[in-house]
Scaffold this motif. Structure first.
Motif, PDB file in Angstrom:
ATOM      1  N   SER A 182     -98.635 -14.835 111.560  1.00 48.23           N
ATOM      2  CA  SER A 182     -97.611 -14.805 110.542  1.00 48.23           C
ATOM      3  C   SER A 182     -96.372 -14.820 110.768  1.00 48.23           C
ATOM      4  O   SER A 182     -95.532 -15.237 110.333  1.00 48.23           O
ATOM      5  CB  SER A 182     -97.952 -13.329 109.631  1.00 48.23           C
ATOM      6  OG  SER A 182     -99.223 -13.131 109.285  1.00 48.23           O
ATOM      7  N   LEU A 183     -96.206 -14.937 112.410  1.00 50.80           N
ATOM      8  CA  LEU A 183     -94.581 -14.853 112.954  1.00 50.80           C
ATOM      9  C   LEU A 183     -94.191 -16.195 112.580  1.00 50.80           C
ATOM     10  O   LEU A 183     -92.884 -16.274 112.673  1.00 50.80           O
ATOM     11  CB  LEU A 183     -94.670 -14.438 114.269  1.00 50.80           C
ATOM     12  CG  LEU A 183     -94.910 -12.889 114.718  1.00 50.80           C
ATOM     13  CD1 LEU A 183     -95.112 -12.614 116.377  1.00 50.80           C
ATOM     14  CD2 LEU A 183     -93.717 -12.071 114.123  1.00 50.80           C
ATOM     15  N   SER A 184     -95.080 -17.292 112.692  1.00 54.15           N
ATOM     16  CA  SER A 184     -94.351 -18.618 112.357  1.00 54.15           C
ATOM     17  C   SER A 184     -94.191 -18.662 110.614  1.00 54.15           C
ATOM     18  O   SER A 184     -93.881 -19.908 110.581  1.00 54.15           O
ATOM     19  CB  SER A 184     -95.434 -19.531 112.931  1.00 54.15           C
ATOM     20  OG  SER A 184     -96.816 -19.737 112.339  1.00 54.15           O
ATOM     21  N   ASP A 185     -94.492 -17.859 109.967  1.00 54.39           N
ATOM     22  CA  ASP A 185     -94.401 -18.170 108.556  1.00 54.39           C
ATOM     23  C   ASP A 185     -93.480 -17.239 107.999  1.00 54.39           C
ATOM     24  O   ASP A 185     -92.453 -17.095 107.998  1.00 54.39           O
ATOM     25  CB  ASP A 185     -95.859 -18.340 107.840  1.00 54.39           C
ATOM     26  CG  ASP A 185     -95.906 -18.786 106.525  1.00 54.39           C
ATOM     27  OD1 ASP A 185     -94.868 -19.508 106.146  1.00 54.39           O
ATOM     28  OD2 ASP A 185     -96.574 -18.290 105.772  1.00 54.39           O
TER      29      ASP A 185
ATOM     30  N   SER B 110     -91.232 -14.842 110.129  1.00 48.68           N
ATOM     31  CA  SER B 110     -90.299 -15.516 110.944  1.00 48.68           C
ATOM     32  C   SER B 110     -89.138 -14.940 111.183  1.00 48.68           C
ATOM     33  O   SER B 110     -88.365 -15.182 112.249  1.00 48.68           O
ATOM     34  CB  SER B 110     -90.111 -16.914 110.537  1.00 48.68           C
ATOM     35  OG  SER B 110     -89.736 -16.900 109.142  1.00 48.68           O
ATOM     36  N   GLU B 111     -88.673 -14.126 110.261  1.00 48.68           N
ATOM     37  CA  GLU B 111     -87.156 -13.510 110.379  1.00 48.68           C
ATOM     38  C   GLU B 111     -87.436 -11.880 111.036  1.00 48.68           C
ATOM     39  O   GLU B 111     -86.449 -11.325 111.058  1.00 48.68           O
ATOM     40  CB  GLU B 111     -86.506 -12.964 109.135  1.00 48.68           C
ATOM     41  CG  GLU B 111     -86.123 -14.505 108.506  1.00 48.68           C
ATOM     42  CD  GLU B 111     -84.996 -15.559 109.259  1.00 48.68           C
ATOM     43  OE1 GLU B 111     -84.397 -14.678 110.189  1.00 48.68           O
ATOM     44  OE2 GLU B 111     -85.286 -16.574 109.625  1.00 48.68           O
TER      45      GLU B 111
ATOM     46  N   GLN C 273     -92.595 -17.647 116.722  1.00 47.28           N
ATOM     47  CA  GLN C 273     -91.782 -17.956 115.288  1.00 47.28           C
ATOM     48  C   GLN C 273     -91.353 -19.201 115.040  1.00 47.28           C
ATOM     49  O   GLN C 273     -90.862 -19.715 114.170  1.00 47.28           O
ATOM     50  CB  GLN C 273     -90.600 -16.676 115.453  1.00 47.28           C
ATOM     51  CG  GLN C 273     -91.253 -15.320 115.390  1.00 47.28           C
ATOM     52  CD  GLN C 273     -90.007 -14.391 115.294  1.00 47.28           C
ATOM     53  OE1 GLN C 273     -89.183 -14.340 116.055  1.00 47.28           O
ATOM     54  NE2 GLN C 273     -90.001 -13.544 114.238  1.00 47.28           N
ATOM     55  N   ARG C 274     -91.502 -20.013 116.361  1.00 45.99           N
ATOM     56  CA  ARG C 274     -91.036 -21.682 116.214  1.00 45.99           C
ATOM     57  C   ARG C 274     -89.689 -21.799 115.764  1.00 45.99           C
ATOM     58  O   ARG C 274     -89.363 -22.664 115.060  1.00 45.99           O
ATOM     59  CB  ARG C 274     -92.088 -22.339 115.472  1.00 45.99           C
ATOM     60  CG  ARG C 274     -93.428 -21.923 115.848  1.00 45.99           C
ATOM     61  CD  ARG C 274     -94.542 -22.796 114.929  1.00 45.99           C
ATOM     62  NE  ARG C 274     -95.896 -22.200 115.692  1.00 45.99           N
ATOM     63  CZ  ARG C 274     -97.013 -22.854 114.964  1.00 45.99           C
ATOM     64  NH1 ARG C 274     -96.959 -24.084 114.191  1.00 45.99           N
ATOM     65  NH2 ARG C 274     -98.173 -22.296 115.383  1.00 45.99           N
ATOM     66  N   LYS C 275     -88.694 -21.082 116.329  1.00 40.81           N
ATOM     67  CA  LYS C 275     -87.293 -21.188 116.094  1.00 40.81           C
ATOM     68  C   LYS C 275     -86.625 -22.306 117.027  1.00 40.81           C
ATOM     69  O   LYS C 275     -87.369 -22.505 118.080  1.00 40.81           O
ATOM     70  CB  LYS C 275     -86.538 -19.821 116.137  1.00 40.81           C
ATOM     71  CG  LYS C 275     -87.143 -18.754 115.186  1.00 40.81           C
ATOM     72  CD  LYS C 275     -86.268 -17.446 115.598  1.00 40.81           C
ATOM     73  CE  LYS C 275     -86.828 -16.347 114.527  1.00 40.81           C
ATOM     74  NZ  LYS C 275     -86.463 -15.027 114.913  1.00 40.81           N
TER      75      LYS C 275
END
Length: 658
Positions: A543-546, A549-550, A625-627
């Protein structure tokens, strides 16, 4: 007697109250009052007043009335009382209709009796009716208490305070950060509204303003006085829902998190209780800003504001003459004026007094609620919940005989199998928060049958608390649901709590995610919580990539390192060759992201710790998180993160020996 009440209210430019158990007397008195009246209750008592159901008290947005007929013979909440009384002008008379006090202190219905409601809040209201001046009590057809006050001692006029004059002068050229500091009821929100109106009257160009705070309802005073100020300046505006708008002017309420996305000309932060420090700091950067800050909650020196900010002390209310007795009764009864206590860094033992015992000790009660003032979840109705809800009870943390913290706890679970199934099927269950989460999100339908205790609110340092007493209260588990900061999560995990659920969205008030932690105490609970936590960790990492992510990388790190779960890397020969090329610098990150992602997940599943903490946060922010690279550098405070990722992945690859 009504004439004496009216004269006292008018001469003092304050409000006065009559409490009666006679609906017919209340109807007669309300018919004799001159002016615009409001009747709030479940049934209309008089045709001479405008009627509004008590369930609709939240609709009292921009209205004001001369008098109030408040019928409390049905169900009500403290918030209903606050909203109703707040709209009554100076010089107004408030008539409160109650059941006979003897019947009021007992549960009024079979439902209340069956759940064991304690009715302590009603007992407190009655006690405070007798203690405060400005309140007349009429019972069993007789005047039992008359307010002892001399008209010669009452103020004839309400002078404008020097602090308001100073605030209005600053509004002519509004810039920087202005802090309106004072006790509740001293006119901070009203002054902020008048300042905004003054700023608009001096500015011919377009003005876009935002108010933020706990809720639109709590910020109504700002809106009301903006309307008053603009009207006095001859500026025509309209109000629709949570927006005031007119020619070249717009004022709208946004919740704190949403306010970050806006760029207003002026931002008003109304009573920032519960806004997390990190979110508040970002908001105050939006200048010019007016901050309404209650000294009961914190000293303004603790605000994250620039050193050159202007602080104005607000000492006297601009709504009523000083020391309005109804305001004093309201604040005292609902504990809205308690002072915030400071915690002491010592080990603390926890005691659990009977609610009746706590509410008989006024000094201890005020200290108890004082600890809750800084919490993001505190609500005006909490006092009634702690007093009367049979499954809620207080906890007091003592160190060397000194109260250093407060807890609100609730008993949950212990359901039958049929009740557990109903809980699972109910979209909006009442209570049993932890069992509901474990049943709905993990299908553990036997977990609600276990008995536990949830820490509803913890105004104490978790690391200082001796958990032995808490563990003895619960048969199977202890739970916590909080808007978790990094330090909160770290402390709970250190105390043996395991994260099992995180809300999919950040809370608007705090900017944080709500997290459920559970500490298993019985063998059955250990199995259930272990299953839930393992599933939680797998869901979290995806879920960290969706939607997460914040989430702060440091907070995610606490969750990911909280326990170890089984994981294996199954690389094909071709995968291994690609990875070798990446760690040697012959491939770029983007070409081998799929393999890098698998390796980073593997590292955190095993909760390994051979990497530097900052590198771990870089992996979370970039890989999970794909930042983008620049944002990762800003968030983590580390340069050359591209090289850091390669170095960290190389270390994981080397550790695997593949």
């Amino acid at each position: 007697m009504l004439g004496a009440v009216v004269r006292a209210a008018g001469a003092s430019n304050q409000r006065r109250m009559i409490v009666t158990d006679s609906p017919s007397s209340a109807q007669t008195w309300s018919n004799q009052l001159v002016g615009k009246g409001l009747n709030i209750g479940w049934d209309q008592l008089t045709d001479s007043f405008e009627f509004l159901s008590i369930a609709e008290s939240n609709k009292l947005t921009d209205k004001q009335y001369d008098h109030l007929l408040l019928d409390l013979r049905g169900s009500f909440s403290p918030a209903d009382i606050v909203r109703s009384i707040a709209v009554i002008r100076a010089g107004g008379v408030i008539i409160v209709v109650t059941p006979s006090f003897e019947s009021w202190v007992s549960p009024k219905s079979d439902t209340l009796k069956s759940i064991g409601s304690r009715q302590l809040f009603v007992q407190r209201m009655i006690k405070k009716f007798y203690e405060h001046e400005g309140i007349w009590i009429h019972r069993h057809g007789k005047w039992e208490k008359e307010s002892n006050e001399s008209l010669f001692e009452l103020n004839q006029k309400m002078p404008r305070s020097d602090s308001l004059n100073q605030a209005l002068e600053l509004a002519k050229q509004l810039k920087g950060v202005i802090v309106l500091k004072g006790k509740p009821g001293t006119g901070k929100s009203a002054s902020a509204g008048l300042m905004l109106a003054m700023a608009k009257s001096k500015k011919s160009s377009k003005l876009n303003a935002i108010v933020t705070g706990q809720s639109f309802e709590s910020a109504k005073t700002v809106f009301n006085f903006v309307l008053k100020g603009l009207k006095n300046s001859g500026i025509s505006v309209q109000i629709r829902q949570n927006t005031v708008f007119g020619k070249k002017f717009k004022l709208r309420f946004y919740e704190p998190l949403d306010s970050l996305q806006k760029k207003p000309d002026i931002l008003i932060i109304d009573e920032p209780t519960g806004i997390s420090p990190e979110l508040l700091k970002q908001l105050i950067k939006r200048q010019p800003t007016i901050v309404c800050w209650s000294t009961q909650i914190s000293d303004s020196n603790e605000l994250p504001i620039p050193a050159d900010s202007t602080v104005i002390e607000m000492n006297n209310s601009i709504l009523y003459s000083q020391n309005d007795p109804i305001e004093a009764w309201l604040f005292d009864t609902l504990l809205m004026d308690v002072a915030c206590e400071q915690s002491v860094s010592k080990n603390a033992a926890i005691e659990f007094p009977e609610p009746q015992q706590l509410f008989r000790d006024e000094d201890l009660l005020r200290k108890f609620f004082g600890f809750f003032l800084t919490g993001p979840e505190v609500q005006i109705n909490d006092i009634m919940t702690i007093m009367d809800a049979p499954h809620h009870f207080p906890g007091l943390a003592f160190s060397a005989g000194q109260l250093i913290g407060a807890l609100q706890l609730a008993q949950e679970g212990g359901l039958s199998q049929n009740q557990a199934i109903k809980l699972f099927e109910n979209k909006r269950p009442q209570g049993h928060l932890v069992p509901d989460i474990l049943a709905k999100h993990y299908g553990l339908l036997d977990f609600p049958c276990l008995k536990g205790v949830r820490l509803v609110r913890t105004a104490a340092d978790i690391l200082l608390l001796d958990m032995t007493a808490l563990e003895q209260l619960a048969d199977d588990w202890l739970g916590v649901c909080s808007f978790s900061s990094v330090s909160d999560a770290r402390a709970l995990i250190k105390k043996g709590f395991q994260p099992v659920h995180v809300s999919p969205y950040r809370n608007q008030m705090t900017g944080r995610y709500s997290v459920v932690f559970v500490k298993p105490l019985s063998d059955q609970a250990i199995i259930f919580i272990g299953q839930a936590h393992e599933s939680f960790k797998k869901r979290l990492i995806d879920s960290l990539s969706d939607n997460l992510s914040e989430m702060l990388p440091e907070l995610a790190l606490e969750f990911l390192k909280s326990s170890q779960i089984d994981s294996e890397l199954d690389f094909s020969e071709q995968d291994a060759k690609r990875m070798e090329m990446y760690v040697q610098g012959r491939h770029i990150y983007e070409l081998d992201f799929d393999l890098i992602l698998r390796m980073v997940k593997h590292y955190f599943f095993l909760a390994d710790s051979f990497l530097d903490k900052q590198d771990e946060m870089v992996l979370i922010a970039k890989v999970l998180q794909r930042k983008d690279w620049r944002k990762v550098e800003q968030e983590i405070g580390k340069k050359k993160v591209y090289d850091s990722v390669r170095s960290a992945v190389s270390a994981i690859w080397s550790e695997q020996g593949l």
